[in-house]
Design a protein around this motif. Structure first.
Motif, PDB file in Angstrom:
ATOM      1  N   LEU A 202       0.857  -1.182   0.000  1.00 36.59           N
ATOM      2  CA  LEU A 202       0.000   0.000   0.000  1.00 36.59           C
ATOM      3  C   LEU A 202       0.889   1.226   0.000  1.00 36.59           C
ATOM      4  N   THR A 203       0.536   2.208  -0.772  1.00 39.03           N
ATOM      5  CA  THR A 203       1.340   3.419  -0.816  1.00 39.03           C
ATOM      6  C   THR A 203       0.450   4.633  -1.026  1.00 39.03           C
ATOM      7  N   GLY A 204       0.866   5.732  -0.456  1.00 36.57           N
ATOM      8  CA  GLY A 204       0.205   7.009  -0.648  1.00 36.57           C
ATOM      9  C   GLY A 204       1.260   8.087  -0.775  1.00 36.57           C
ATOM     10  N   GLU A 205       0.959   9.110  -1.535  1.00 36.37           N
ATOM     11  CA  GLU A 205       1.929  10.170  -1.782  1.00 36.37           C
ATOM     12  C   GLU A 205       1.314  11.506  -1.413  1.00 36.37           C
ATOM     13  N   PRO A 206       1.941  12.271  -0.509  1.00 33.29           N
ATOM     14  CA  PRO A 206       1.365  13.554  -0.106  1.00 33.29           C
ATOM     15  C   PRO A 206       1.456  14.583  -1.224  1.00 33.29           C
ATOM     16  N   THR A 207       0.525  15.509  -1.212  1.00 31.46           N
ATOM     17  CA  THR A 207       0.531  16.597  -2.187  1.00 31.46           C
ATOM     18  C   THR A 207       1.467  17.698  -1.703  1.00 31.46           C
ATOM     19  N   THR A 208       2.452  18.004  -2.497  1.00 29.20           N
ATOM     20  CA  THR A 208       3.414  19.050  -2.149  1.00 29.20           C
ATOM     21  C   THR A 208       3.456  20.173  -3.182  1.00 29.20           C
ATOM     22  N   GLU A 209       2.841  19.954  -4.353  1.00 28.51           N
ATOM     23  CA  GLU A 209       2.852  20.964  -5.407  1.00 28.51           C
ATOM     24  C   GLU A 209       1.460  21.099  -6.000  1.00 28.51           C
ATOM     25  N   LEU A 210       1.082  22.327  -6.308  1.00 27.17           N
ATOM     26  CA  LEU A 210      -0.243  22.603  -6.867  1.00 27.17           C
ATOM     27  C   LEU A 210      -0.107  23.728  -7.887  1.00 27.17           C
ATOM     28  N   ASP A 211      -0.587  23.482  -9.104  1.00 24.85           N
ATOM     29  CA  ASP A 211      -0.609  24.509 -10.144  1.00 24.85           C
ATOM     30  C   ASP A 211      -2.036  25.020 -10.275  1.00 24.85           C
ATOM     31  N   LEU A 212      -2.190  26.339 -10.134  1.00 25.82           N
ATOM     32  CA  LEU A 212      -3.516  26.948 -10.080  1.00 25.82           C
ATOM     33  C   LEU A 212      -3.712  27.827 -11.311  1.00 25.82           C
ATOM     34  N   GLY A 213      -4.566  27.378 -12.212  1.00 26.50           N
ATOM     35  CA  GLY A 213      -4.919  28.167 -13.391  1.00 26.50           C
ATOM     36  C   GLY A 213      -6.389  28.523 -13.336  1.00 26.50           C
ATOM     37  N   VAL A 214      -6.704  29.752 -12.917  1.00 25.37           N
ATOM     38  CA  VAL A 214      -8.086  30.184 -12.707  1.00 25.37           C
ATOM     39  C   VAL A 214      -8.291  31.536 -13.375  1.00 25.37           C
ATOM     40  N   ASN A 215      -9.429  31.700 -14.051  1.00 25.31           N
ATOM     41  CA  ASN A 215      -9.794  33.006 -14.609  1.00 25.31           C
ATOM     42  C   ASN A 215     -10.840  33.658 -13.706  1.00 25.31           C
ATOM     43  N   LEU A 216     -10.540  34.896 -13.290  1.00 29.88           N
ATOM     44  CA  LEU A 216     -11.463  35.670 -12.467  1.00 29.88           C
ATOM     45  C   LEU A 216     -12.220  36.650 -13.366  1.00 29.88           C
ATOM     46  N   PRO A 217     -13.502  36.873 -13.099  1.00 26.35           N
ATOM     47  CA  PRO A 217     -14.286  37.782 -13.958  1.00 26.35           C
ATOM     48  C   PRO A 217     -13.886  39.236 -13.747  1.00 26.35           C
ATOM     49  N   ALA A 218     -13.487  39.890 -14.824  1.00 26.38           N
ATOM     50  CA  ALA A 218     -13.081  41.301 -14.732  1.00 26.38           C
ATOM     51  C   ALA A 218     -14.249  42.196 -14.346  1.00 26.38           C
ATOM     52  N   THR A 219     -15.465  41.777 -14.672  1.00 26.43           N
ATOM     53  CA  THR A 219     -16.640  42.623 -14.376  1.00 26.43           C
ATOM     54  C   THR A 219     -16.916  42.724 -12.883  1.00 26.43           C
ATOM     55  N   ASP A 220     -16.407  41.772 -12.070  1.00 27.16           N
ATOM     56  CA  ASP A 220     -16.673  41.805 -10.634  1.00 27.16           C
ATOM     57  C   ASP A 220     -15.898  42.898  -9.916  1.00 27.16           C
ATOM     58  N   THR A 221     -14.855  43.460 -10.580  1.00 34.23           N
ATOM     59  CA  THR A 221     -14.079  44.538  -9.937  1.00 34.23           C
ATOM     60  C   THR A 221     -14.526  45.916 -10.427  1.00 34.23           C
ATOM     61  N   ALA A 222     -15.624  45.960 -11.179  1.00 31.50           N
ATOM     62  CA  ALA A 222     -16.128  47.250 -11.668  1.00 31.50           C
ATOM     63  C   ALA A 222     -17.048  47.881 -10.631  1.00 31.50           C
ATOM     64  N   ALA A 223     -17.124  49.168 -10.662  1.00 33.52           N
ATOM     65  CA  ALA A 223     -18.005  49.898  -9.737  1.00 33.52           C
ATOM     66  C   ALA A 223     -19.452  49.439  -9.918  1.00 33.52           C
ATOM     67  N   GLY A 224     -20.119  49.256  -8.807  1.00 35.36           N
ATOM     68  CA  GLY A 224     -21.520  48.851  -8.846  1.00 35.36           C
ATOM     69  C   GLY A 224     -21.729  47.355  -8.814  1.00 35.36           C
ATOM     70  N   SER A 225     -20.672  46.548  -8.868  1.00 37.64           N
ATOM     71  CA  SER A 225     -20.845  45.091  -8.790  1.00 37.64           C
ATOM     72  C   SER A 225     -21.145  44.671  -7.357  1.00 37.64           C
ATOM     73  N   SER A 226     -21.598  43.445  -7.185  1.00 39.11           N
ATOM     74  CA  SER A 226     -22.042  42.975  -5.866  1.00 39.11           C
ATOM     75  C   SER A 226     -20.886  42.771  -4.886  1.00 39.11           C
ATOM     76  N   GLY A 227     -19.725  42.480  -5.389  1.00 39.44           N
ATOM     77  CA  GLY A 227     -18.580  42.224  -4.512  1.00 39.44           C
ATOM     78  C   GLY A 227     -18.609  40.856  -3.855  1.00 39.44           C
ATOM     79  N   ASP A 228     -19.488  39.975  -4.325  1.00 40.01           N
ATOM     80  CA  ASP A 228     -19.558  38.637  -3.735  1.00 40.01           C
ATOM     81  C   ASP A 228     -18.291  37.848  -4.067  1.00 40.01           C
ATOM     82  N   PRO A 229     -17.747  37.108  -3.103  1.00 37.41           N
ATOM     83  CA  PRO A 229     -16.521  36.340  -3.366  1.00 37.41           C
ATOM     84  C   PRO A 229     -16.794  35.112  -4.231  1.00 37.41           C
ATOM     85  N   GLN A 230     -15.773  34.679  -4.944  1.00 37.58           N
ATOM     86  CA  GLN A 230     -15.796  33.425  -5.705  1.00 37.58           C
ATOM     87  C   GLN A 230     -15.018  32.389  -4.905  1.00 37.58           C
TER      88      GLN A 230
END
Length: 452
Positions: free
Chosen positions: A183-211
Motif C-alpha cells: 500500500l502506498t500514498g503520496e502527499p501533495t506538495t505541489e499545486l498549479d492553479l490556473g483560474v480566470n477571475l471575472p473582470a466585471t466583478d471589480t467594476a463599480a456597482g458590482s455585488s462584490g460577492d466572493p468566488q
C-alpha cells in the motif's frame, strides 16, 4: 664385408629417418582427429542450444603447428584447436506478453545474481551478466527466472529519484523486489492553479460577492483534505480596480487561514488580464521569477504556482466568467500496486490502482572492453575476468550501451543451417585424418617387413 656393413648401416639410418617422418604423420593425424572432435563438440553444443534464449554460440579455431627446421627431413607438426564463445554476437529479439521479459538491444548486459546466493544473504551476491531473461516474482517478490537468476538494480528513494551509486563496482546493486500487496500514498506538495477571475466583478456597482474554489489534496498519511480558496473582488466607487484578495484556508487545521494575498491585474493592451503584482499579507512570499508561493498545510509546506507576472499561464482576469481552467497537483491516495514494468532506460515503474506510477528501481547496463573475454557460466550468464577488462555500470541508453526492451526475449545466436554445413565439413575432415592414420599404419607395416 666392410662395404656390406656400411650399406646396412646406411639402410638402417634411412629406415630410422623414414620411420620418424611416418611417425610425425601419425601424430599429425591424431591431432587432426582431436581438433575436429573439438569442433564437432562445439557444433553439437550450438545445435543443442538453438532454441535457448540468450545463448551465445561457440566457435572452434584451428592453428597449424610447424616443428620442422630448415633443411633435413620434414616432420609434420599437426594442428591445434581452440574454442571461443562469441558473447558479443546477439540473436534476434522476439516479442512476448510479459512486461518483465527483458532483452538488451545493442551493447551492454543485465546484472543478475544466483538466487541461492541471494537467499543466503551472506554479504553481496556475486554479480553475473546476461543479455536476456524471463523474470517473474517469487514468494518474496523478487524478480527471478525459472533457472534461478535474480535481477539486480539500484533502489530508488521514496520520491522516485535514484541516489548516486558507484559505477565501477556492484556493491550498490540489490535484488529487484516488487511487493504486489504494498500500500502506498503520496502527499501533495505541489499545486498549479490556473483560474480566470471575472473582470466585471471589480467594476463599480458590482455585488462584490466572493468566488470560492475547493481543491482536494492528500496529507502525509494519504487522507483526503481540502484547501478552500476564496477570491474577493475590490469594488471601487468608480471605474474598475482589477484587484482581488485571495484567501486560503486548510480543512486539516479546522479552516484556519494559511495564506492571504493581494492580486493586481494588468489592463493594458499588450498584457491585459495577466498578473501585474502580488503581495502577501499572510503566508509565504510570492516569487515573481517562478510564479510560486509557499503555504503551510497541516502536513508541511505546499508550493502553489499561480503564474508569473505578465504571463497568461496561471491566474488571469478576463471577461465576465469565473472558470477554473487548469488545476494540477501531485500526490495520491492510498492504493495497491497492480503491476510493474521496465522502460527502455532501465527504470522499474510500479503502477497502482489509484492511477499513479512510481519509480522503484533502476537496472543499469554493464559494459566491458572485451565481452568475449568473460568466463562463461551456466544459464547463459557470464563473469567478468582479467581478459574482459574492468566493467562499468551505465544508464541504459547512455554512453556505449543500448537500451532495455521489455515484452521481449533474445533468441539463440545459433544459425542451424550454418552449423549443419560445418558439421559436414568436420565429418569429412575427421574421416580424412582417420584415413591418414590407416595409411601410416600400412606404411609402418611395410617398413617392418623390410627386415624379413
Amino acid at each position: 664385408m666392410e662395404r656390406f656393413t656400411s650399406g646396412a648401416r646406411l639402410l638402417s639410418m634411412q629406415q630410422k629417418g623414414v620411420s620418424m617422418t611416418i611417425s610425425s604423420s601419425l601424430n599429425a593425424g591424431v591431432a587432426g582427429l582431436s581438433a575436429n572432435a573439438t569442433r564437432l563438440a562445439a557444433i553439437s553444443d550450438n545445435i543443442a542450444n538453438s532454441a535457448t534464449y540468450g545463448y551465445k554460440r561457440v566457435e572452434a579455431d584451428f592453428q597449424s603447428l610447424v616443428i620442422s627446421s630448415n633443411g633435413g627431413s620434414y616432420s609434420a607438426g599437426g594442428v591445434r584447436s581452440s574454442t571461443q564463445r562469441l558473447i558479443d554476437e546477439s540473436g534476434s529479439l522476439v516479442s512476448t506478453s510479459s512486461p518483465t521479459d527483458l532483452a538488451v538491444r545493442g551493447r551492454g548486459m543485465l546484472p543478475v545474481a544466483a538466487a541461492s546466493e541471494v537467499e543466503v544473504g551472506n554479504g553481496n551476491a556475486q554479480m553475473l551478466l546476461t543479455t536476456t531473461g524471463s523474470f517473474r516474482t517469487d514468494a518474496e517478490g523478487r524478480l527471478r527466472t525459472e533457472s534461478g537468476l535474480v535481477l539486480m538494480g539500484w533502489p530508488a528513494n521514496p520520491d522516485g529519484t535514484i541516489p548516486a551509486f558507484p559505477r565501477d563496482t556492484s556493491d550498490g546493486l540489490e535484488p529487484v523486489q516488487i511487493n504486489v500487496n504494498q500500500l502506498t500514498g503520496e502527499p501533495t506538495t505541489e499545486l498549479d492553479l490556473g483560474v480566470n477571475l471575472p473582470a466585471t466583478d471589480t467594476a463599480a456597482g458590482s455585488s462584490g460577492d466572493p468566488q470560492q474554489l475547493s481543491i482536494e489534496y492528500y496529507d502525509n498519511l494519504g487522507k483526503s483534505e481540502n484547501i478552500l480558496i476564496e477570491f474577493t473582488p475590490t469594488v471601487p466607487a468608480s471605474g474598475s480596480s482589477n484587484a482581488w484578495t485571495m484567501t486560503m484556508s486548510d480543512s486539516a487545521q479546522g479552516g484556519a487561514v494559511i495564506g492571504e494575498y493581494a492580486l493586481d491585474f494588468d489592463n493594458s493592451r499588450s498584457s491585459g488580464g495577466t498578473l501585474q503584482a502580488v503581495s502577501a499579507t499572510t503566508g509565504g512570499a510570492y516569487d515573481p521569477a517562478t510564479g510560486n508561493l509557499i503555504v503551510n498545510v497541516a502536513g508541511g509546506p505546499m508550493e502553489i504556482n499561480i503564474g508569473q507576472l505578465g504571463s497568461s499561464n496561471g491566474m488571469t482576469q478576463l471577461s465576465d466568467s469565473f472558470a477554473p481552467l487548469s488545476i494540477s497537483k501531485n500526490g495520491s491516495p492510498v492504493g495497491n500496486m497492480t503491476s510493474a514494468e521496465v522502460d527502455e532506460n532501465g527504470f522499474v515503474h510500479a503502477s497502482f490502482d489509484t492511477g499513479i506510477t512510481r519509480t522503484i528501481y533502476q537496472v543499469p547496463l554493464v559494459d566491458l572492453p572485451n565481452p568475449n573475454g568473460m568466463m562463461a557460466m551456466d544459464q547463459q550468464t557470464y563473469l567478468p575476468s582479467p581478459d574482459s577488462g574492468s566493467f562499468f555500470l551505465w544508464d541504459a541508453g547512455d554512453g556505449p550501451t543500448g537500451d532495455v526492451v521489455s515484452f521481449a526475449l533474445e533468441e539463440s545466436a545459433t544459425d542451424v543451417a550454418g552449423e549443419l554445413t560445418d558439421m559436414i565439413q568436420t565429418q569429412r575432415a575427421y574421416s580424412s585424418n582417420a584415413k591418414v592414420i590407416q595409411t601410416v599404419d600400412e606404411m609402418l607395416q611395410e617398413t617392418t617387413n623390410i627386415k624379413r
